[in-house]
Design an enzyme around this catalytic site. Structure first.
Site: not given
Lengths: 477, 94, 482
Positions: C78, C153, C177
């Site tokens: 990420k 996210s 997330s």
């Protein structure tokens, strides 16, 4: 006499003598080329986290003990949020509701009177960086070397009513922190700084006036001067029918005035909240006891020991203890030569005199305590005369070296040469029939004249006692 | 609802953000809705006790005071406008 | 080699048995990314050169017989996890060109295993959102329906794994997330116990809630990655010294006798019928395997959304203050320091990030602190208490991961309240710092994945993984058709 009475409280920031910074492992030393003592943590890189330095916590606990504070068994850290380019994270890690130390007190002595100043709290926080302003290019340059140096903030109650009291307190706090070994207290380098909250009120009034906060006080002299100037300014404001505004004012020493600071205007709402990156800490009684027991001997205890165990005069002990560097030097010298009284005498009488004259600098002595002790020993054992001892001390200050070698090189030894002594003294007596006559008629004062003449002629080749003995003998013949 | 222009302006000051007139109108509406949602918490009436979070560590778990090497300044400054090894800031008036 | 939903442990065998080299494997994934990611936009940066370099290094370890579980395994990371020398944008214009000079601790740990970095996965800007549509650079699509969001996210990480553009990925989870995008994309993702993984190098959103964790094809692969990235870190004082077990140890053990609690508030009318039915069916399946289902209650859940947003945004407002245009990131214009900051932040941050900063400063500002922020902390203590009481009588808790399956792109635009309330199933797990895994438990009529969450006691990831794995053993996942 003024119709107003000033009231002051202090916020003292002292940098702790840890090896590494408070939240990262960069060196906490003073100075360095810009941004050379920085890492992603103290320069506020995204993703970095603070990790608390144990020594910094130990030191603030010591500070708390030497100022008679209560030490919290549970303590935690908060973020103080404000934007300023010397603060890379845009928050300072500090402590709000749970500081390490609460409610202490420090005794001071002002003009012979003892007074107790109450400490509100002491908390641990991080220092900010430094800005250098470039007026030509209209930019400021940020150096983060100082970011993250551990600081304690000592907050007093508003217990001061004169600049003398403030100065006496600052001197006392400096000594306490120095002796506890937690801050070097060099105001000129900013390792200890003081902000003064100051207000005035009509004499007899039980309410305090509106206060201003004085910043940028870089020496004790500046503190004293700024206080006087600000009291005067507030008086003028009130007397002209205006009101004192609560604000931060910067002392401009060169101009001799205080000026309102613009930069902190919008910084009133710091939005303190617990720093989620730093877990709160709990202390056990054993841990606190261990820290308390590791505090070195403090100034008052030292004076007491010097007077009671070493037989020093109180006044001499006060002078020696009054400067940690001198005191450490005294200890070193006394360890080398077990005659503390003689060493104290020579430090107070000779060394401090030369320091005061600016001839010697305690921060840059070229000789050790042991070498100094040897000089005192030579003097005490009649190996060198008083006047030659001063010459040797001068040489030590100038170039350093061993007292024995200096005496060798410059021929400063007492020779105990009775023939030489006899020859010189006989000659003086022969050349001064009148004073001889006076002495014989009972005028003891002229003896000093003969001693002076003999010392001058012998240049330290004989001891004072030997000269005295021989003179007495000859003059009574 | 409960959020007026003055409050938003104050929050913008604290946040170092600003909006033009149209943006202000919009964010005022959105923040009003959000704060209405947050206001639901006001019905909850227990007090917070900061000593009961249970996340504290022991004094002995803190970091030992050992200084390690720092970073090369040029590496730290690589993402910044810099001169003479320093970060460049528009002139600050004290 | 068919990489569709390929498991790390199968790739491990293929590499160790020299059926494929590390460079070939990484090349295959890079090729897939090049072909497919135009449709999905799961990556912000593809680190092709570094990947091949990493693969060569890994091959040497493999050749010398010293391979570790992740040696030569390509992974996506990420884009809020710092990698030395690799652009880390947090999907924000603010950090468009930011290159960190250091590695996050989890990256150091992966390096020590000889992993291969494929690239940086897209996300909501600064991890603030549940759709990956606030990304400034790659608004990722759901591989099951590219008109729908992948969740967020960590939407880039989840979509990449679902579309087999990486066998697994690292995500971060502040309020769901990892779990919510895993559920939307039909893969498995675990948020470890708070303190299990180091946050050092994770660009902070909300420090007391953030945690890094894996997204993979199943619980077993998640366990393999956890084995590599967990443990105390001297750079993170909130990382725990609790011993790290072998997370694969309890996989495959029968769930007979395992007590699974279903808190009734998580099965209210706010949850889609499809979702509820699917999760309850999964519960029945576990019951069939011998687990004992119990009902329980969490009254504090009704305050969870404000409590979560107040805490998260307060911390975020402070965490994001450092972005001033001076030290790194987008530098705006201005004659004074004040002007420069405001311009940098106005132009560097997106609207959702700004709203959350405003909300955070509202919660912390003088006059509001006690009513909002402090109240939220009280709620946090209450939620922890309620979880503790539930866990007194059970081993794990089973809930839906999200109230709905993946929704249409744009459905929540301009409606922050709708966006926030959609986090209801996941946020309490962060508030209480518990481990939680989401795995697929079914599909809607349209073929959209539905996820269920297994929540465990602090530091009991093993049981959570065991339970999810037990279900996965009897469930056939359907890979998306791209």
């Amino acid at each position: 006499m003024s119709a107003f009475y000033p009231t002051m409280g202090l916020e003292i920031h002292a940098e702790l003598l840890t090896k590494s910074k408070v939240f990262c492992t960069c060196s906490a030393e003073f100075g360095g080329t810009p941004n050379s003592r920085c890492c992603p943590v103290c320069s506020g890189m995204p993703g970095t986290l603070p990790v608390l330095n144990q020594k910094a916590v130990e030191y603030i606990i010591k500070a708390g003990y030497v100022m008679n504070c209560d030490i919290s068994r549970f303590t935690k850290w908060d973020r103080k949020n404000y934007f300023y380019p010397d603060l890379p994270k845009a928050y300072q890690i500090s402590q709000m509701p749970r500081p390490v130390c609460l409610s202490g007190n420090v005794k001071i002595n002002v003009n012979g009177e003892e007074k107790v100043i109450r400490i509100n709290r002491i908390h641990l926080e991080e220092d900010a960086g430094k800005l250098v302003h470039d007026d030509v290019n209209r930019i400021s340059l940020a150096d983060y070397n100082r970011c993250g140096i551990p600081l304690i903030e000592i907050v007093t109650e508003p217990d001061f009513h004169s600049s003398d009291e403030v100065i006496a307190f600052m001197e006392k706090v400096k000594l306490l922190l120095q002796y506890a070994g937690i801050c070097d207290c060099k105001m000129e380098q900013g390792s200890i700084r003081c902000d003064v909250n100051i207000s005035i009120a009509p004499k007899g009034s039980s309410e305090l006036g509106t206060r201003t906060e004085l910043k940028n006080l870089n020496s004790l002299k500046a503190i004293s001067k700024a206080i006087e100037i600000e009291i005067e300014r507030q008086q003028e404001v009130i007397e002209s029918g205006e009101k004192v505004i609560q604000e931060t004012r910067r002392f401009n020493e060169a101009a001799g005035e205080t000026l309102a600071m613009r930069s902190k205007e919008d910084a009133h709402d710091y939005r303190y909240f617990p720093d989620p990156d730093i877990p709160p800490i709990i202390f056990t009684e054993e841990e606190l006891e261990e820290i308390r027991n590791s505090i070195p001997e403090l100034p008052e205890q030292r004076v007491e020991r010097y007077v009671n165990s070493l037989g020093l005069k109180k006044a001499d002990a006060d002078i020696i203890v009054g400067d940690k560097r001198v005191c450490d030097f005294f200890d070193e010298a006394s360890a080398a030569y077990d005659n503390p009284k003689a060493i104290a005498n020579y430090i107070v009488g000779e060394l401090t005199r030369r320091i005061n004259l600016g001839e010697a600098d305690m921060d840059a002595l070229k000789f050790t305590g042991a070498e100094f002790a040897r000089l005192v020993e030579l003097l005490q054992t009649d190996k060198v005369s008083q006047s030659n001892a001063k010459i040797i001390l001068g040489e030590l200050i100038e170039n350093g070296g061993s007292p024995d070698k200096i005496a060798d090189a410059q021929d400063l030894w007492i020779k105990e040469d009775s023939d030489l002594l006899a020859k010189v003294v006989d000659e003086i007596i022969a050349n001064n029939p009148k004073p001889v006559e006076q002495y014989k008629n009972g005028d003891q004062k002229v003896f000093g004249f003969f001693m002076g003449q003999a010392n001058k002629a012998l240049k330290g080749a004989a001891s004072t006692k030997a000269i005295q003995d021989y003179l007495r003998k000859k003059l009574s013949e | 609802m409960a959020v007026d222009m003055k409050t938003i302006e104050h929050l913008c000051g604290l946040s170092k953000l600003s909006y033009d007139e149209k943006g202000m109108e919009k964010v005022m509406g959105e923040m009003g809705d959000i704060i209405d949602l947050m206001d639901e918490i006001k019905d909850f009436d227990l007090e917070y006790d900061d000593t009961k979070d249970g996340n504290e560590i022991r004094f002995s778990d803190t970091r030992q005071d050992v200084a390690e090497g720092s970073f090369a300044p040029e590496k730290l400054l690589a993402n910044a406008e810099n001169t003479d090894g320093c970060y460049v800031v528009p002139k600050v008036v004290e | 080699m068919d990489l569709t939903r390929a498991k790390i442990r199968d790739l491990r065998c293929a590499l160790d048995e020299k059926k494929i080299s590390a460079a070939e494997l990484c090349g295959e994934y890079l090729k897939r990314i090049e072909e497919q990611d135009k449709k999905l936009l799961s990556y912000i940066t593809v680190t092709k050169e570094k990947a091949l370099f990493d693969a060569e290094k890994a091959q040497k370890l493999i050749d010398s017989g010293k391979s570790l579980p992740l040696t030569g395994i390509p992974l996506a990371v990420k884009d809020n996890i710092c990698i030395d020398g690799v652009k880390t944008t947090c999907a924000s214009k603010m950090l468009e060109n930011f290159v960190p000079p250091y590695n996050a601790t989890v990256i150091e740990k992966l390096n020590a295993e000889g992993y291969v970095l494929l690239g940086k996965a897209s996300m909501d800007e600064f991890a603030m959102g549940g759709s990956t549509q606030t990304s400034a650079f790659a608004k990722t699509k759901n591989p099951y329906d590219t008109e729908r969001v992948p969740g967020g996210s960590s939407g880039g990480s989840a979509a990449a794994v679902a579309a087999s553009l990486a066998p697994a990925a690292l995500g971060s989870d502040t309020g769901g997330s990892i779990r919510q995008p895993a559920s939307f994309c039909g893969v498995t993702g675990i948020k470890p116990t708070y303190g299990r993984t180091s946050r050092y190098g994770l660009v902070a959103f909300a420090s007391s809630l953030d945690q890094i964790g894996p997204i993979a094809n199943d619980a077993h692969d998640c366990a393999i990655i956890l084995n590599a990235i967990c443990g105390h870190d001297r750079h993170d004082a909130t990382s725990s010294k609790t011993a790290v077990p072998d997370f694969t140890e309890k996989l495959g053990l029968p769930v007979k006798g395992m007590k699974i609690a279903l808190p009734k508030e998580f099965y209210s009318d706010a949850i889609d019928g499809d979702v509820k039915q699917s999760v309850l069916q999964a519960a029945k399946e576990l019951e069939k395997q011998g687990a004992i289902l119990t009902e329980c209650s969490m009254p504090g859940l009704k305050y969870a959304i404000p409590a979560y947003y107040l805490i998260a945004c307060a911390e975020a407002a402070s965490n994001l203050s450092r972005f001033d245009g001076i030290k790194y990131g987008f530098r705006g214009e201005g004659r004074t320091y004040g002007e420069l900051i405001v311009d940098s932040r106005n132009k560097g941050f997106g609207e959702e990030v700004k709203r959350r900063i405003l909300l955070g400063n509202y919660a912390l500002s003088s006059g509001y602190y006690d009513a909002y922020y402090k109240k939220a902390l009280a709620l946090k203590q209450e939620i922890i208490k309620e979880y503790n009481e539930i866990f007194d009588a059970c081993d794990v808790i089973l809930t839906p991961t999200a109230p709905t399956p993946a929704y249409k792109i744009g459905a929540q635009d301009n409606d922050p309240v709708k966006m926030y309330t959609a986090d209801i199933c996941t946020v309490t797990v962060n508030i209480a710092g518990l481990p939680g895994i989401s795995t697929t438990c079914g599909y809607t009529e349209n073929g959209l994945p539905i996820g269920m969450s297994v929540i465990g006691k602090r530091f009991d990831e093993q049981t959570v993984l065991q339970c999810a794995d037990a279900f996965e053993q009897v469930f056939s996942p359907a890979a998306p058709k791209l």
